[in-house]
Design an enzyme around this catalytic site. Structure first.
Site, PDB file in Angstrom:
ATOM      1  N   CYS A 257       0.849  -1.201   0.000  1.00 20.21           N
ATOM      2  CA  CYS A 257       0.000   0.000   0.000  1.00 20.21           C
ATOM      3  C   CYS A 257       0.881   1.248   0.000  1.00 20.21           C
ATOM      4  O   CYS A 257       1.684   1.449   0.916  1.00 20.21           O
ATOM      5  CB  CYS A 257      -0.935  -0.010   1.206  1.00 20.21           C
ATOM      6  SG  CYS A 257      -1.842   1.542   1.408  1.00 20.21           S
TER       7      CYS A 257
ATOM      8  N   ASN B 231     -13.503   9.987  -0.925  1.00 23.87           N
ATOM      9  CA  ASN B 231     -14.008   9.061  -1.939  1.00 23.87           C
ATOM     10  C   ASN B 231     -14.027   7.652  -1.353  1.00 23.87           C
ATOM     11  O   ASN B 231     -13.040   7.211  -0.760  1.00 23.87           O
ATOM     12  CB  ASN B 231     -13.118   9.116  -3.180  1.00 23.87           C
ATOM     13  CG  ASN B 231     -13.219  10.450  -3.902  1.00 23.87           C
ATOM     14  OD1 ASN B 231     -14.290  11.045  -3.950  1.00 23.87           O
ATOM     15  ND2 ASN B 231     -12.117  10.924  -4.448  1.00 23.87           N
TER      16      ASN B 231
ATOM     17  N   THR C  23      -9.134   5.633  -5.728  1.00 26.40           N
ATOM     18  CA  THR C  23      -8.043   4.963  -6.445  1.00 26.40           C
ATOM     19  C   THR C  23      -6.996   4.383  -5.508  1.00 26.40           C
ATOM     20  O   THR C  23      -6.293   3.447  -5.891  1.00 26.40           O
ATOM     21  CB  THR C  23      -7.350   5.932  -7.425  1.00 26.40           C
ATOM     22  OG1 THR C  23      -6.827   7.055  -6.702  1.00 26.40           O
ATOM     23  CG2 THR C  23      -8.318   6.413  -8.495  1.00 26.40           C
TER      24      THR C  23
ATOM     25  N   HIS D 163      -8.517   7.923   3.203  1.00 22.20           N
ATOM     26  CA  HIS D 163      -7.907   9.249   3.208  1.00 22.20           C
ATOM     27  C   HIS D 163      -8.975  10.304   3.030  1.00 22.20           C
ATOM     28  O   HIS D 163     -10.026  10.050   2.427  1.00 22.20           O
ATOM     29  CB  HIS D 163      -6.850   9.376   2.106  1.00 22.20           C
ATOM     30  CG  HIS D 163      -7.332   9.006   0.740  1.00 22.20           C
ATOM     31  ND1 HIS D 163      -7.426   7.692   0.320  1.00 22.20           N
ATOM     32  CD2 HIS D 163      -7.762   9.773  -0.305  1.00 22.20           C
ATOM     33  CE1 HIS D 163      -7.884   7.665  -0.926  1.00 22.20           C
ATOM     34  NE2 HIS D 163      -8.106   8.900  -1.324  1.00 22.20           N
TER      35      HIS D 163
ATOM     36  N   HIS E  47      -9.423  14.188   1.530  1.00 22.27           N
ATOM     37  CA  HIS E  47      -8.850  15.287   0.763  1.00 22.27           C
ATOM     38  C   HIS E  47      -9.247  16.601   1.438  1.00 22.27           C
ATOM     39  O   HIS E  47     -10.436  16.817   1.699  1.00 22.27           O
ATOM     40  CB  HIS E  47      -9.417  15.319  -0.654  1.00 22.27           C
ATOM     41  CG  HIS E  47      -9.142  14.091  -1.474  1.00 22.27           C
ATOM     42  ND1 HIS E  47      -8.185  14.050  -2.460  1.00 22.27           N
ATOM     43  CD2 HIS E  47      -9.723  12.857  -1.468  1.00 22.27           C
ATOM     44  CE1 HIS E  47      -8.182  12.852  -3.034  1.00 22.27           C
ATOM     45  NE2 HIS E  47      -9.110  12.106  -2.448  1.00 22.27           N
TER      46      HIS E  47
HETATM   47  P1  5GP Z   1      -8.672   8.984  -4.424  1.00 20.75           P
HETATM   48  O1  5GP Z   1      -8.919   9.107  -5.905  1.00 20.75           O
HETATM   49  O2  5GP Z   1      -8.360   7.562  -4.024  1.00 20.75           O
HETATM   50  O3  5GP Z   1      -9.729   9.608  -3.588  1.00 20.75           O
HETATM   51  O4  5GP Z   1      -7.387   9.879  -4.145  1.00 20.75           O
HETATM   52  C1  5GP Z   1      -6.084   9.396  -4.190  1.00 20.75           C
HETATM   53  C2  5GP Z   1      -5.189  10.615  -4.242  1.00 20.75           C
HETATM   54  O5  5GP Z   1      -3.872  10.203  -3.926  1.00 20.75           O
HETATM   55  C3  5GP Z   1      -5.133  11.299  -5.602  1.00 20.75           C
HETATM   56  O6  5GP Z   1      -5.544  12.649  -5.477  1.00 20.75           O
HETATM   57  C4  5GP Z   1      -3.663  11.161  -6.006  1.00 20.75           C
HETATM   58  O7  5GP Z   1      -3.192  12.303  -6.685  1.00 20.75           O
HETATM   59  C5  5GP Z   1      -2.964  10.941  -4.684  1.00 20.75           C
HETATM   60  N1  5GP Z   1      -1.763  10.139  -4.743  1.00 20.75           N
HETATM   61  C6  5GP Z   1      -1.616   8.934  -5.344  1.00 20.75           C
HETATM   62  N2  5GP Z   1      -0.363   8.472  -5.168  1.00 20.75           N
HETATM   63  C7  5GP Z   1       0.287   9.419  -4.444  1.00 20.75           C
HETATM   64  C8  5GP Z   1       1.629   9.512  -3.946  1.00 20.75           C
HETATM   65  O8  5GP Z   1       2.468   8.624  -4.126  1.00 20.75           O
HETATM   66  N3  5GP Z   1       1.945  10.616  -3.235  1.00 20.75           N
HETATM   67  C9  5GP Z   1       1.042  11.625  -2.998  1.00 20.75           C
HETATM   68  N4  5GP Z   1       1.469  12.686  -2.296  1.00 20.75           N
HETATM   69  N5  5GP Z   1      -0.232  11.557  -3.455  1.00 20.75           N
HETATM   70  C10 5GP Z   1      -0.588  10.476  -4.168  1.00 20.75           C
HETATM   71 ZN    ZN Z   2      -2.321   1.338   3.586  1.00 25.37          ZN
END
Ligand code: 5GP
Ligand code: ZN
Length: 111
Positions: A4, A84, A92, A97, A99
């Site tokens: 992860c 999300n 994704t 998490h 935002h």
């Molecule tokens: P989700 O789409 O799952 O709600 O948001 C995942 C977020 O994680 C996305 O906004 C993406 O840009 C961010 N993200 C993915 N991989 C990394 C990473 O390795 N480092 C950082 N700082 N953000 C990441």
């Molecule tokens: Zn994790």
């Protein structure tokens, strides 16, 4: 969880721009920001999403961290918090998490 990416960020095995950290949570800037301020708040322990049995003290620590992000980033005029959850929401990274988005007028629409 060994594969992860957010667990690795929480353990400082992958670099990130850390905004706030305590024993339970870490906040770091999103790699692909969608607003002038786009910071992610995550629990250090792995939960797939907000509905994965996240303990109350962890949720409280995340709420505290959101306040610290807003303070550090100067989001006095307001900000938005998005979580999300699952495929339809476009989650994704399967590590819970939140935002924190701000630094501009986001408007009244939710989506
Ligand atoms: P989700 O789409 O799952 O709600 O948001 C995942 C977020 O994680 C996305 O906004 C993406 O840009 C961010 N993200 C993915 N991989 C990394 C990473 O390795 N480092 C950082 N700082 N953000 C990441
Ligand atoms: Zn994790």
């Amino acid at each position: 969880m060994s594969d992860c990416i957010f667990c690795k960020i929480a353990q400082h095995e992958i670099p990130s721009t850390v905004v706030y950290e305590d024993d339970l949570v870490i906040a770091f800037d999103d790699l692909n920001p969608q607003a002038p301020v786009h910071t992610l708040v995550i629990p250090k322990a792995h939960y797939d999403s907000i509905v994965d049995g996240v303990p109350g003290d962890v949720l409280a620590a995340m709420a505290h961290a959101i306040g610290e992000v807003a303070r550090v980033k100067g989001l006095d005029a307001g900000f938005r918090v998005i979580t999300n959850t699952g495929a339809d929401a476009g989650q994704t990274v399967m590590h819970f998490h939140m935002h924190v988005l701000g630094g501009k007028m986001l408007g009244e629409g939710l989506i």
